[in-house]
Design a protein around this motif. Structure first.
Motif, PDB file in Angstrom:
ATOM      1  N   VAL A  63       0.837  -1.205   0.000  1.00 23.03           N
ATOM      2  CA  VAL A  63       0.000   0.000   0.000  1.00 23.03           C
ATOM      3  C   VAL A  63       0.869   1.251   0.000  1.00 23.03           C
ATOM      4  N   GLU A  64       1.880   1.276   0.857  1.00 15.60           N
ATOM      5  CA  GLU A  64       2.795   2.425   0.898  1.00 15.60           C
ATOM      6  C   GLU A  64       3.437   2.623  -0.483  1.00 15.60           C
ATOM      7  N   ARG A  65       3.946   1.533  -1.061  1.00 14.47           N
ATOM      8  CA  ARG A  65       4.626   1.603  -2.356  1.00 14.47           C
ATOM      9  C   ARG A  65       3.666   2.095  -3.439  1.00 14.47           C
ATOM     10  N   ALA A  66       2.488   1.517  -3.469  1.00 15.62           N
ATOM     11  CA  ALA A  66       1.534   1.857  -4.520  1.00 15.62           C
ATOM     12  C   ALA A  66       1.151   3.334  -4.483  1.00 15.62           C
ATOM     13  N   TRP A  67       0.784   3.825  -3.324  1.00 15.54           N
ATOM     14  CA  TRP A  67       0.260   5.190  -3.253  1.00 15.54           C
ATOM     15  C   TRP A  67       1.338   6.267  -3.306  1.00 15.54           C
ATOM     16  N   PHE A  68       2.427   6.069  -2.586  1.00 12.32           N
ATOM     17  CA  PHE A  68       3.446   7.116  -2.579  1.00 12.32           C
ATOM     18  C   PHE A  68       4.376   7.032  -3.777  1.00 12.32           C
ATOM     19  N   ARG A  69       4.903   5.857  -4.045  1.00 12.85           N
ATOM     20  CA  ARG A  69       5.896   5.748  -5.115  1.00 12.85           C
ATOM     21  C   ARG A  69       5.262   5.678  -6.497  1.00 12.85           C
ATOM     22  N   ARG A  70       4.291   4.798  -6.657  1.00  6.79           N
ATOM     23  CA  ARG A  70       3.698   4.601  -7.988  1.00  6.79           C
ATOM     24  C   ARG A  70       2.753   5.735  -8.362  1.00  6.79           C
ATOM     25  N   VAL A  71       1.876   6.129  -7.451  1.00 13.20           N
ATOM     26  CA  VAL A  71       0.888   7.161  -7.775  1.00 13.20           C
ATOM     27  C   VAL A  71       1.477   8.562  -7.659  1.00 13.20           C
ATOM     28  N   LEU A  72       1.954   8.932  -6.481  1.00 10.58           N
ATOM     29  CA  LEU A  72       2.421  10.316  -6.289  1.00 10.58           C
ATOM     30  C   LEU A  72       3.744  10.606  -6.984  1.00 10.58           C
ATOM     31  N   ASP A  73       4.692   9.674  -6.902  1.00 13.16           N
ATOM     32  CA  ASP A  73       6.007   9.927  -7.478  1.00 13.16           C
ATOM     33  C   ASP A  73       6.127   9.437  -8.925  1.00 13.16           C
ATOM     34  N   GLY A  74       5.116   8.721  -9.389  1.00 14.15           N
ATOM     35  CA  GLY A  74       5.095   8.271 -10.777  1.00 14.15           C
ATOM     36  C   GLY A  74       6.138   7.223 -11.133  1.00 14.15           C
ATOM     37  N   GLU A  75       6.637   6.483 -10.135  1.00 11.53           N
ATOM     38  CA  GLU A  75       7.642   5.457 -10.409  1.00 11.53           C
ATOM     39  C   GLU A  75       7.001   4.261 -11.110  1.00 11.53           C
ATOM     40  N   ASP A  76       7.657   3.775 -12.124  1.00 12.69           N
ATOM     41  CA  ASP A  76       7.184   2.606 -12.869  1.00 12.69           C
ATOM     42  C   ASP A  76       7.837   1.359 -12.273  1.00 12.69           C
ATOM     43  N   ILE A  77       7.286   0.909 -11.151  1.00 13.80           N
ATOM     44  CA  ILE A  77       7.838  -0.242 -10.432  1.00 13.80           C
ATOM     45  C   ILE A  77       6.706  -1.209 -10.095  1.00 13.80           C
ATOM     46  N   PRO A  78       7.035  -2.507 -10.003  1.00 13.38           N
ATOM     47  CA  PRO A  78       5.998  -3.480  -9.619  1.00 13.38           C
ATOM     48  C   PRO A  78       5.728  -3.402  -8.128  1.00 13.38           C
ATOM     49  N   LEU A  79       4.716  -4.124  -7.705  1.00 12.72           N
ATOM     50  CA  LEU A  79       4.497  -4.284  -6.277  1.00 12.72           C
ATOM     51  C   LEU A  79       5.662  -5.095  -5.706  1.00 12.72           C
ATOM     52  N   VAL A  80       5.765  -5.146  -4.413  1.00  4.91           N
ATOM     53  CA  VAL A  80       6.871  -5.844  -3.770  1.00  4.91           C
ATOM     54  C   VAL A  80       6.775  -7.355  -3.994  1.00  4.91           C
ATOM     55  N   TRP A  81       5.585  -7.928  -3.815  1.00  4.84           N
ATOM     56  CA  TRP A  81       5.432  -9.380  -3.883  1.00  4.84           C
ATOM     57  C   TRP A  81       4.626  -9.866  -5.083  1.00  4.84           C
ATOM     58  N   SER A  82       4.161  -8.973  -5.938  1.00  7.78           N
ATOM     59  CA  SER A  82       3.358  -9.421  -7.072  1.00  7.78           C
ATOM     60  C   SER A  82       3.694  -8.632  -8.322  1.00  7.78           C
ATOM     61  N   ASP A  83       4.188  -9.320  -9.325  1.00  7.36           N
ATOM     62  CA  ASP A  83       4.455  -8.673 -10.611  1.00  7.36           C
ATOM     63  C   ASP A  83       3.170  -8.381 -11.370  1.00  7.36           C
ATOM     64  N   SER A  84       2.088  -9.085 -11.032  1.00  6.09           N
ATOM     65  CA  SER A  84       0.826  -8.914 -11.750  1.00  6.09           C
ATOM     66  C   SER A  84      -0.062  -7.831 -11.142  1.00  6.09           C
ATOM     67  N   GLY A  85       0.369  -7.216 -10.041  1.00  6.53           N
ATOM     68  CA  GLY A  85      -0.430  -6.162  -9.408  1.00  6.53           C
ATOM     69  C   GLY A  85      -1.511  -6.687  -8.478  1.00  6.53           C
ATOM     70  N   ASP A  86      -1.407  -7.939  -8.061  1.00  5.94           N
ATOM     71  CA  ASP A  86      -2.388  -8.549  -7.173  1.00  5.94           C
ATOM     72  C   ASP A  86      -2.007  -8.284  -5.718  1.00  5.94           C
ATOM     73  N   TYR A  87      -2.725  -7.377  -5.080  1.00  8.57           N
ATOM     74  CA  TYR A  87      -2.433  -6.999  -3.700  1.00  8.57           C
ATOM     75  C   TYR A  87      -2.651  -8.159  -2.719  1.00  8.57           C
ATOM     76  N   GLN A  88      -3.463  -9.132  -3.095  1.00  5.03           N
ATOM     77  CA  GLN A  88      -3.776 -10.247  -2.203  1.00  5.03           C
ATOM     78  C   GLN A  88      -2.572 -11.155  -1.946  1.00  5.03           C
ATOM     79  N   VAL A  89      -1.624 -11.175  -2.874  1.00  3.55           N
ATOM     80  CA  VAL A  89      -0.446 -12.029  -2.728  1.00  3.55           C
ATOM     81  C   VAL A  89       0.289 -11.731  -1.416  1.00  3.55           C
ATOM     82  N   ALA A  90       0.351 -10.487  -1.038  1.00  2.00           N
ATOM     83  CA  ALA A  90       1.091 -10.086   0.166  1.00  2.00           C
ATOM     84  C   ALA A  90       0.494 -10.683   1.437  1.00  2.00           C
ATOM     85  N   TYR A  91      -0.817 -10.909   1.448  1.00  2.00           N
ATOM     86  CA  TYR A  91      -1.452 -11.452   2.653  1.00  2.00           C
ATOM     87  C   TYR A  91      -0.970 -12.861   2.988  1.00  2.00           C
ATOM     88  N   ASP A  92      -0.589 -13.629   1.989  1.00  2.17           N
ATOM     89  CA  ASP A  92      -0.158 -14.997   2.240  1.00  2.17           C
ATOM     90  C   ASP A  92       1.300 -14.994   2.698  1.00  2.17           C
TER      91      ASP A  92
END
Length: 168
Positions: A63-92
């Motif tokens: 969540v931190e990465r998505a909102w601050f880095r990807r949205v506000l800072d415009g960084e073109d980076i994947p999520l930490v644990w999911s290359d497909s953008g599936d936030y649910q992966v992190a819960y496991d």
């Protein structure tokens, strides 16, 4: 659990108050995980759910990465644990380690703080592809406060189920 959180000043300006509330909630999540073994941190709430304290830490790194880095800072980076953008992966967090999860979360929080402090004002915007609209720094901080508050409620129940610790 040691409560070293600092609550926001009741007379602070808007930005300082938002920043303080967000940091308070970040500290709450860390406190809920304090003193637990990796096994306890990975303990699921109620199967088949994969929700665990460690999963919450991993999710909040996303969540931190998505909102601050990807949205506000415009960084073109994947999520930490999911290359497909599936936030649910992190819960496991079944195979996750405390060190890996907390290192990622702490790094994302540090980067989020840098982005927030560098912004000219709360009116700075970034584009949310998910929402298909521009969002302000103000909205992002409020959204993260909401995310942490909701998940800290989950953390309360998870911690109580692990060792009976309640409150805070």
């Amino acid at each position: 659990m040691t409560d070293e959180r600092v609550g926001p000043s009741s007379t602070a300006g808007e930005r300082e108050m938002l920043r303080a509330f967000l940091d308070f909630h970040r500290a709450t999540l860390a406190m809920k995980c304090e003193g637990l073994s990796e096994e306890q941190l990975r303990r699921r709430s109620s199967p088949p759910s994969t929700l665990s304290l460690l999963g919450l830490v991993r999710h909040m790194a996303e969540v931190e990465r998505a909102w601050f880095r990807r949205v506000l800072d415009g960084e073109d980076i994947p999520l930490v644990w999911s290359d497909s953008g599936d936030y649910q992966v992190a819960y496991d967090a079944g195979e996750a380690s405390r060190d890996e999860a907390f290192a990622a979360w702490e790094a994302e929080v540090a980067r989020s703080r840098e982005i927030e402090r560098a912004a000219e004002s709360l009116d700075v915007t970034g584009y949310s592809e998910r929402w298909e609209e521009d969002v302000s720094l103000r909205m992002v901080i409020l959204h993260l406060i909401h995310e942490y508050a909701r998940h800290n409620g989950h953390a309360d129940f998870l911690r109580e189920g692990i060792d009976g610790a309640v409150g805070v």
